[in-house]
Design a protein around this motif. Sequence first.
Motif, mmCIF file in Angstrom:
data_model
loop_
_atom_site.group_PDB
_atom_site.id
_atom_site.type_symbol
_atom_site.label_atom_id
_atom_site.label_comp_id
_atom_site.label_asym_id
_atom_site.label_seq_id
_atom_site.Cartn_x
_atom_site.Cartn_y
_atom_site.Cartn_z
ATOM 1 N N THR A 2 0.850 -1.181 0.000
ATOM 2 C CA THR A 2 0.000 0.000 0.000
ATOM 3 C C THR A 2 0.889 1.236 0.000
ATOM 4 N N LEU A 19 -3.163 1.946 11.541
ATOM 5 C CA LEU A 19 -4.142 0.919 11.177
ATOM 6 C C LEU A 19 -3.586 -0.037 10.118
ATOM 7 N N LEU A 20 -2.903 0.512 9.122
ATOM 8 C CA LEU A 20 -2.306 -0.329 8.087
ATOM 9 C C LEU A 20 -1.206 -1.212 8.677
ATOM 10 N N GLU A 21 -0.406 -0.649 9.574
ATOM 11 C CA GLU A 21 0.653 -1.426 10.225
ATOM 12 C C GLU A 21 0.062 -2.560 11.059
ATOM 13 N N GLU A 22 -1.025 -2.279 11.755
ATOM 14 C CA GLU A 22 -1.687 -3.318 12.561
ATOM 15 C C GLU A 22 -2.165 -4.485 11.702
ATOM 16 N N GLU A 23 -2.511 -4.191 10.454
ATOM 17 C CA GLU A 23 -2.976 -5.236 9.534
ATOM 18 C C GLU A 23 -1.800 -5.994 8.903
ATOM 19 N N GLY A 24 -0.568 -5.582 9.246
ATOM 20 C CA GLY A 24 0.611 -6.245 8.698
ATOM 21 C C GLY A 24 0.908 -5.855 7.259
ATOM 22 N N GLU A 25 0.329 -4.756 6.832
ATOM 23 C CA GLU A 25 0.489 -4.304 5.453
ATOM 24 C C GLU A 25 1.897 -3.748 5.224
ATOM 25 N N LYS A 107 -10.160 4.971 9.297
ATOM 26 C CA LYS A 107 -10.524 3.569 9.080
ATOM 27 C C LYS A 107 -10.828 3.259 7.616
ATOM 28 N N LEU A 110 -8.638 0.946 5.410
ATOM 29 C CA LEU A 110 -8.772 -0.511 5.461
ATOM 30 C C LEU A 110 -9.654 -1.026 4.324
ATOM 31 N N ASP A 111 -10.433 -0.157 3.709
ATOM 32 C CA ASP A 111 -11.327 -0.566 2.619
ATOM 33 C C ASP A 111 -10.573 -1.101 1.407
ATOM 34 N N LEU A 113 -7.810 -2.966 1.485
ATOM 35 C CA LEU A 113 -7.071 -4.203 1.763
ATOM 36 C C LEU A 113 -7.841 -5.422 1.285
#
Length: 113
Positions: A2, A19-25, A107, A110-111, A113
């Motif tokens: 991303t 938020l992106l880091e939390e998703e492991g992106e 937020k 996150l859409d 991902l």
Amino acid sequence: MTTLYHNPRCSKSREALHLLEEEGETIEIVKYLDTPPTHQELKQVIELLDIKPIALIRTQEADWKQNYKDKNLTDEQIIDIMVQNPKLIERPIAIKGTHAVIGRPPKKVLDIL
């Protein structure tokens, strides 16, 4: 991966990054204030967002209100204004492949991902 058009001084932008880091992106950070996008790059971002250039302007910024608000500007002129004044670009912007979103609220990033 991303790409995040990011302003580290903006709380919404920092939250979107978190938020992106939390998703492991995997994230490519573009500090657009330090390295403004070219006219063509910004035009591509606008196309991915599927919006008019004016929708990417921070219209509450004093610079916009004082210098551009009441002018009849073309889309190309608005893009040029953002290239010359990157602080007027809404943030954060997240791009993944052919999908892009403005992270307002954060937020929304996150859409894609």
